[in-house]
Write an enzyme that holds these catalytic residues in place. Structure first.
Site, PDB file in Angstrom:
ATOM      1  N   TYR A  53       0.835  -1.191   0.000  1.00  0.00           N
ATOM      2  CA  TYR A  53       0.000   0.000   0.000  1.00  0.00           C
ATOM      3  C   TYR A  53       0.878   1.253   0.000  1.00  0.00           C
ATOM      4  O   TYR A  53       0.670   2.177  -0.773  1.00  0.00           O
ATOM      5  CB  TYR A  53      -0.932  -0.007   1.219  1.00  0.00           C
ATOM      6  CG  TYR A  53      -1.802   1.228   1.304  1.00  0.00           C
ATOM      7  CD1 TYR A  53      -1.337   2.371   1.938  1.00  0.00           C
ATOM      8  CD2 TYR A  53      -3.062   1.260   0.734  1.00  0.00           C
ATOM      9  CE1 TYR A  53      -2.104   3.518   2.002  1.00  0.00           C
ATOM     10  CE2 TYR A  53      -3.844   2.398   0.784  1.00  0.00           C
ATOM     11  CZ  TYR A  53      -3.367   3.524   1.424  1.00  0.00           C
ATOM     12  OH  TYR A  53      -4.125   4.651   1.484  1.00  0.00           O
ATOM     13  N   LEU A 100      -0.121  11.109  10.324  1.00  0.00           N
ATOM     14  CA  LEU A 100       1.269  11.427  10.639  1.00  0.00           C
ATOM     15  C   LEU A 100       2.168  11.086   9.465  1.00  0.00           C
ATOM     16  O   LEU A 100       1.989  10.048   8.831  1.00  0.00           O
ATOM     17  CB  LEU A 100       1.746  10.590  11.826  1.00  0.00           C
ATOM     18  CG  LEU A 100       1.355  11.014  13.223  1.00  0.00           C
ATOM     19  CD1 LEU A 100       1.739   9.914  14.206  1.00  0.00           C
ATOM     20  CD2 LEU A 100       2.045  12.306  13.605  1.00  0.00           C
ATOM     21  N   GLU A 129       6.672   9.265  22.049  1.00  0.00           N
ATOM     22  CA  GLU A 129       5.606   8.354  22.494  1.00  0.00           C
ATOM     23  C   GLU A 129       5.576   7.105  21.618  1.00  0.00           C
ATOM     24  O   GLU A 129       5.990   7.165  20.463  1.00  0.00           O
ATOM     25  CB  GLU A 129       4.250   9.079  22.373  1.00  0.00           C
ATOM     26  CG  GLU A 129       4.234  10.399  23.112  1.00  0.00           C
ATOM     27  CD  GLU A 129       2.971  11.234  22.836  1.00  0.00           C
ATOM     28  OE1 GLU A 129       2.047  10.731  22.176  1.00  0.00           O
ATOM     29  OE2 GLU A 129       2.942  12.386  23.295  1.00  0.00           O
ATOM     30  N   LYS A 131       4.075   4.565  19.033  1.00  0.00           N
ATOM     31  CA  LYS A 131       3.054   4.676  17.993  1.00  0.00           C
ATOM     32  C   LYS A 131       2.209   3.406  18.060  1.00  0.00           C
ATOM     33  O   LYS A 131       2.656   2.324  17.690  1.00  0.00           O
ATOM     34  CB  LYS A 131       3.695   4.827  16.615  1.00  0.00           C
ATOM     35  CG  LYS A 131       2.667   5.010  15.519  1.00  0.00           C
ATOM     36  CD  LYS A 131       3.329   5.314  14.195  1.00  0.00           C
ATOM     37  CE  LYS A 131       2.313   5.603  13.104  1.00  0.00           C
ATOM     38  NZ  LYS A 131       1.247   4.626  12.984  1.00  0.00           N
ATOM     39  N   ASP A 133      -0.583   0.621  17.372  1.00  0.00           N
ATOM     40  CA  ASP A 133      -1.229   0.064  16.194  1.00  0.00           C
ATOM     41  C   ASP A 133      -2.661  -0.267  16.586  1.00  0.00           C
ATOM     42  O   ASP A 133      -3.025  -1.417  16.806  1.00  0.00           O
ATOM     43  CB  ASP A 133      -0.471  -1.188  15.747  1.00  0.00           C
ATOM     44  CG  ASP A 133      -0.762  -1.507  14.302  1.00  0.00           C
ATOM     45  OD1 ASP A 133      -1.481  -0.721  13.658  1.00  0.00           O
ATOM     46  OD2 ASP A 133      -0.288  -2.545  13.821  1.00  0.00           O
ATOM     47  N   ARG A 152     -12.090   8.106  13.436  1.00  0.00           N
ATOM     48  CA  ARG A 152     -11.441   9.169  12.685  1.00  0.00           C
ATOM     49  C   ARG A 152     -12.111   9.400  11.330  1.00  0.00           C
ATOM     50  O   ARG A 152     -12.164  10.521  10.828  1.00  0.00           O
ATOM     51  CB  ARG A 152      -9.962   8.828  12.472  1.00  0.00           C
ATOM     52  CG  ARG A 152      -9.233   9.989  11.870  1.00  0.00           C
ATOM     53  CD  ARG A 152      -7.750   9.744  11.789  1.00  0.00           C
ATOM     54  NE  ARG A 152      -7.441   8.703  10.835  1.00  0.00           N
ATOM     55  CZ  ARG A 152      -6.266   8.540  10.274  1.00  0.00           C
ATOM     56  NH1 ARG A 152      -5.269   9.330  10.606  1.00  0.00           N
ATOM     57  NH2 ARG A 152      -6.040   7.577   9.415  1.00  0.00           N
ATOM     58  N   TYR A 242      -3.604  10.865  23.770  1.00  0.00           N
ATOM     59  CA  TYR A 242      -2.339  11.519  23.465  1.00  0.00           C
ATOM     60  C   TYR A 242      -2.472  12.897  22.815  1.00  0.00           C
ATOM     61  O   TYR A 242      -1.479  13.475  22.393  1.00  0.00           O
ATOM     62  CB  TYR A 242      -1.460  10.626  22.605  1.00  0.00           C
ATOM     63  CG  TYR A 242      -2.133  10.075  21.361  1.00  0.00           C
ATOM     64  CD1 TYR A 242      -2.530  10.900  20.325  1.00  0.00           C
ATOM     65  CD2 TYR A 242      -2.341   8.702  21.236  1.00  0.00           C
ATOM     66  CE1 TYR A 242      -3.133  10.389  19.200  1.00  0.00           C
ATOM     67  CE2 TYR A 242      -2.941   8.179  20.101  1.00  0.00           C
ATOM     68  CZ  TYR A 242      -3.339   9.030  19.081  1.00  0.00           C
ATOM     69  OH  TYR A 242      -3.936   8.523  17.960  1.00  0.00           O
ATOM     70  N   LYS A 306       6.796  14.444  18.892  1.00  0.00           N
ATOM     71  CA  LYS A 306       5.928  15.618  18.735  1.00  0.00           C
ATOM     72  C   LYS A 306       6.612  16.813  19.375  1.00  0.00           C
ATOM     73  O   LYS A 306       7.133  16.701  20.495  1.00  0.00           O
ATOM     74  CB  LYS A 306       4.604  15.393  19.472  1.00  0.00           C
ATOM     75  CG  LYS A 306       3.865  14.175  19.016  1.00  0.00           C
ATOM     76  CD  LYS A 306       2.637  13.943  19.877  1.00  0.00           C
ATOM     77  CE  LYS A 306       1.962  12.667  19.445  1.00  0.00           C
ATOM     78  NZ  LYS A 306       0.837  12.317  20.319  1.00  0.00           N
ATOM     79  N   LYS A 330       9.004   4.686  12.125  1.00  0.00           N
ATOM     80  CA  LYS A 330       8.551   3.286  12.194  1.00  0.00           C
ATOM     81  C   LYS A 330       9.697   2.345  12.554  1.00  0.00           C
ATOM     82  O   LYS A 330      10.860   2.652  12.293  1.00  0.00           O
ATOM     83  CB  LYS A 330       7.980   2.877  10.841  1.00  0.00           C
ATOM     84  CG  LYS A 330       6.740   3.645  10.463  1.00  0.00           C
ATOM     85  CD  LYS A 330       5.551   2.748  10.577  1.00  0.00           C
ATOM     86  CE  LYS A 330       4.449   3.202   9.672  1.00  0.00           C
ATOM     87  NZ  LYS A 330       3.742   2.187   8.991  1.00  0.00           N
ATOM     88  N   CYS A 424      -7.676 -31.476  -4.028  1.00  0.00           N
ATOM     89  CA  CYS A 424      -7.369 -31.136  -2.636  1.00  0.00           C
ATOM     90  C   CYS A 424      -6.296 -32.088  -2.107  1.00  0.00           C
ATOM     91  O   CYS A 424      -6.467 -33.310  -2.170  1.00  0.00           O
ATOM     92  CB  CYS A 424      -8.642 -31.241  -1.795  1.00  0.00           C
ATOM     93  SG  CYS A 424      -8.327 -31.165  -0.024  1.00  0.00           S
ATOM     94  N   CYS A 427      -8.015 -34.485   0.647  1.00  0.00           N
ATOM     95  CA  CYS A 427      -9.046 -35.499   0.393  1.00  0.00           C
ATOM     96  C   CYS A 427      -9.200 -35.877  -1.070  1.00  0.00           C
ATOM     97  O   CYS A 427      -9.958 -36.772  -1.411  1.00  0.00           O
ATOM     98  CB  CYS A 427     -10.390 -35.038   0.951  1.00  0.00           C
ATOM     99  SG  CYS A 427     -11.134 -33.724  -0.021  1.00  0.00           S
ATOM    100  N   CYS A 440     -11.420 -26.303  -1.391  1.00  0.00           N
ATOM    101  CA  CYS A 440     -11.873 -27.690  -1.508  1.00  0.00           C
ATOM    102  C   CYS A 440     -13.371 -27.691  -1.192  1.00  0.00           C
ATOM    103  O   CYS A 440     -13.778 -27.142  -0.177  1.00  0.00           O
ATOM    104  CB  CYS A 440     -11.117 -28.565  -0.502  1.00  0.00           C
ATOM    105  SG  CYS A 440     -11.932 -30.146  -0.205  1.00  0.00           S
ATOM    106  N   CYS A 446     -13.754 -33.746   4.121  1.00  0.00           N
ATOM    107  CA  CYS A 446     -12.309 -33.499   3.971  1.00  0.00           C
ATOM    108  C   CYS A 446     -11.621 -33.470   5.343  1.00  0.00           C
ATOM    109  O   CYS A 446     -12.025 -32.710   6.225  1.00  0.00           O
ATOM    110  CB  CYS A 446     -12.099 -32.185   3.237  1.00  0.00           C
ATOM    111  SG  CYS A 446     -10.381 -31.682   3.141  1.00  0.00           S
TER     112      CYS A 446
END
Ligand code: IVH
Length: 682
Positions: A53, A100, A129, A131, A133, A152, A242, A306, A330, A424, A427, A440, A446
């Site tokens: 991305y 950010l 601070e 970050k 996730d 957001r 924050y 910051k 990061k 498969c 099976c 499958c 299976c």
């Protein structure tokens, strides 16, 4: 160029393409990015990796920079995320919730520090601070009381998730502390789920036959956007605050003052926040947090620096989508190079075939990895990895390790190109393709799908077999006590006693609950079969249409398609399921074992309900919200969650909410619960 499905991220040199090509690429990229934003932000189910991305986004930024004439107000580079979905009410933020800028390497961070120093004419202090996730939210307190909260969304408007936020323990109903609270306080924070709580939640979801969440962030986001707050309550969500979006009645001049105030007010702040007064400090903080990351009980993917003083922030200003006074740094994804020995194909509990790279074991950030996913056939082709190749593998957070790319190597013997098997591997049934994936079709017989299917079959919302949980089913399959779902009905007490944790009494109990699950209504039974794409609702819709299992078995794909809510994929999946002779064999075996599927009562359409839309507010005395909605639908009406011009009735229970005012405004007919019950009886 299609950047929606498995997008290619290798681009030709930007200086070598024509303006026409650039325009086409810009358009395709915008469409692709919008689509992936939608999957990520709205649907909470990303289809491409963050790295991919980021590459698409970066390319679009570069093209827009080189060709200013192609700029567009609506380009994804000009906003933060996707439009929120319509179901939750939209609400405007007190101030823009910006994104950010992120540096991936030290250089990028140094550049940020340099430009801040230059613009401020001096040495800036930073608040450093973690970050998180998680999921960013705005929370508003009025006169010290929790008022509203939102996601957001696109940065300007988000979705109103007040009721869901209220269920989170760390979102206090009232601010604490001495003195008068601010008349209005709007703060920004991150809702997250702790790793342990996430594992536990997924275990429960799997037991219930629901799909597990991909990672804690998706789990938190998925829950916060639920329409029914009851489904959020009690879930392991947490929040760290924050930032300030607006504060009336209190003068705050810096980040450390804000964090101190937050603590006084009882707004949870993160204990790892530190003040840094040089780049060296920031670098040390970054290193320490990267080392600590694995041991922390929630996920972080970097640090945020910051600028401390708000007056300095004002001087620095903001860009289109991010402030100039803050930047994320990061962490390096955990990657290592190793040799790919073989590409195996794994059949998941839902029947999905996944190519898996078997690797020379390698230590990636403290964990030994010997397998990594290759997702699907197209991805293997695109990466062109084969046995014998050196590959780079990556492990991000709690997700399954993946092969990132082939690392070029001269000479050396390469194995054959990968091809997905036509049968498969577990099976032998002929597999089918849907989108980029192969499946499958032999769900009921299976071996690879066995435990998952039985767990789902036995779950509370399906056949509801008490005491037959996840672990027990897995053990039964491992010990070869069952070869298909019908075998559970043949298990004797003496067999069950062989299972771990079972003695005479508990084995008898389990046998009793297995035996007493033999009668099921058609929709429940249909749902219990784990047919691809057939959830609760679709099972009921199909069952109401056909009323008996025999008729469903014979239904053609084209007949199924005629049912309004049944689309092509569903119709195909259902007819494919019943065309598979192994599935029919197991259905017959279930019948012989004594499982009786009750005929589905037809939809009892009532005149007063037909075509009418009902909305509920407040607590009902006799019925839960879901039961009331089901009754409306079974009577031929429609149940909606918010009042609009299309609403016909608002049913009012104890302690009604704001829907009552809205209903009055829209001149909707308002009825009490008693009257509603009467309507149901007639
Ligand atoms: S401050 C204008 N602080 O990272 C400053 N954001 O794109 C905006 N995030 O979605 C945010 N931890 O939700 C800030 N300590 C932290 C954060 C943080 C995580 C998220 C934020 C945003 C994303 C950046």
């Amino acid at each position: 160029m299609d950047f929606k499905k498995d997008p290619k991220t290798k681009f030709r040199n930007i200086d070598k393409i024509s303006r026409k090509e650039a325009r086409e690429q810009v358009e395709a990229l915008r469409e692709g990015i919008n689509y992936h934003d939608y999957l990520y932000y709205v649907k909470n189910s990303p289809r491409i990796s963050d790295a991919k991305y980021d590459r698409l986004f970066k390319r679009l930024q570069e093209l827009e920079k080189k060709y200013p004439g192609l700029a567009d107000e609506n380009s994804p580079t000009k906003r933060v995320g996707a439009e929120p979905e319509d179901k939750l009410k939209k609400t405007k933020h007190k101030a823009a919730m910006m994104s950010l800028n992120a540096a991936l390497k030290e250089d990028g961070m140094k550049e940020f520090h340099r430009s801040v120093r230059q613009k401020l004419d001096g040495k800036p202090a930073y608040s450093a601070e973690p970050k998180f996730d998680g999921m960013s939210v705005e929370v508003i307190y009025k006169k010290g009381g929790f008022a509203t909260g939102s996601t957001r969304g696109d940065g300007k408007k988000g979705e109103d998730i007040t009721k869901n936020l209220k269920t989170i323990g760390s979102v206090l109903p009232r601010l604490r502390g001495k003195g008068k609270p601010p008349s209005l306080l709007s703060v920004r924070g991150e809702v997250l789920m702790r790793k342990k709580g996430f594992q536990e939640l997924n275990r429960k979801r799997i037991e219930k036959g629901q799909d597990p969440f991909a990672n804690p962030r998706n789990a938190a986001a998925g829950l916060l956007r639920q329409l029914d707050p009851q489904k959020v309550a009690g879930k392991p969500l947490d929040v760290y605050f924050y930032g300030i979006l607006e504060c009336r009645g209190e003068k705050i001049g810096s980040q450390s003052e804000a964090l101190k105030k937050f603590n006084e007010w009882g707004l949870k702040t993160n204990p790892e926040n530190r003040k840094c007064s040089s780049f060296r400090d920031l670098k040390n903080y970054h290193r320490r947090m990267a080392e600590k990351r694995e041991k922390m009980d929630y996920e972080i993917d970097g640090i945020v620096a910051k600028v401390e003083k708000f007056s300095d922030r004002k001087k620095l200003g903001v860009r289109e989508r991010s402030p100039r006074w803050a930047q994320a740094w990061k962490f390096k994804p955990k990657q290592e190079v190793t040799t790919l020995k073989e590409i195996a194909v794994q059949v998941g509990t839902t029947g999905m075939l996944t190519p898996v790279a078997l690797l020379d074991p390698v230590d990636v950030g403290g964990v030994t990895i010997s397998r990594a996913t290759l997702h699907n056939e197209d991805e293997v082709r695109e990466k062109d990895v084969r046995p014998g190749d050196k590959v780079k593998v990556e492990r991000a957070g709690d997700v399954i390790p993946e092969v990132v790319k082939k690392v070029s190597k001269k000479g050396g013997k390469r194995g054959k190109k990968f091809k997905m098997p036509r049968k498969c591997p577990s099976c032998g049934s002929k597999v089918f393709r849907e989108g980029a994936y192969y499946f499958c079709p032999a769900g009921l017989s299976c071996g690879a799908q066995m435990s998952g299917r039985i767990i789902h079959y036995a779950s509370g919302e399906a056949m509801d077999i008490e005491h037959l949980g996840d672990r027990t089913v897995k053990e039964m399959v491992e010990k070869d006590m069952v070869k298909d779902v019908a075998d559970i009905y043949g298990l004797k007490v003496r067999d069950l006693k062989k299972l771990e944790g079972f003695a005479d009494k508990s084995a008898k109990k389990l046998r009793r609950s297995i035996q007493s699950s033999k009668k099921a209504r058609l929709d429940t039974f249909l749902y219990a079969l784990s047919i691809h794409h057939v959830g609760h609702h679709i099972a009921r819709v199909i069952a109401e249409q056909y009323r008996t299992l025999e008729k469903i078995k014979k239904a053609e794909e084209s007949d199924l398609r005629k049912i309004p809510e049944v689309g092509r994929e569903i119709a195909k999946s259902v007819s494919r399921f019943f065309a598979e002779k192994d599935n029919i064999r197991i259905l017959d075996k279930l019948g012989k074992a004594g499982v009786k599927v009750k005929k589905m009562p037809g939809k009892r359409k009532k005149k007063e309900f037909r075509g009418k839309t009902f909305v509920f507010t407040g607590e009902l005395e006799d019925l839960t919200r879901d039961e009331a909605k089901e009754k409306v639908e079974r009577s031929g009406g429609r149940a909606a969650s918010s009042v609009s011009d299309n609403t016909d009735y608002l049913v009012v229970g104890e302690d009604p909410g704001s829907k009552l005012q809205r209903a009055k405004k829209h001149k909707v007919k308002i009825i009490k619960e008693k009257k509603f019950r009467k309507m149901l009886k007639t």
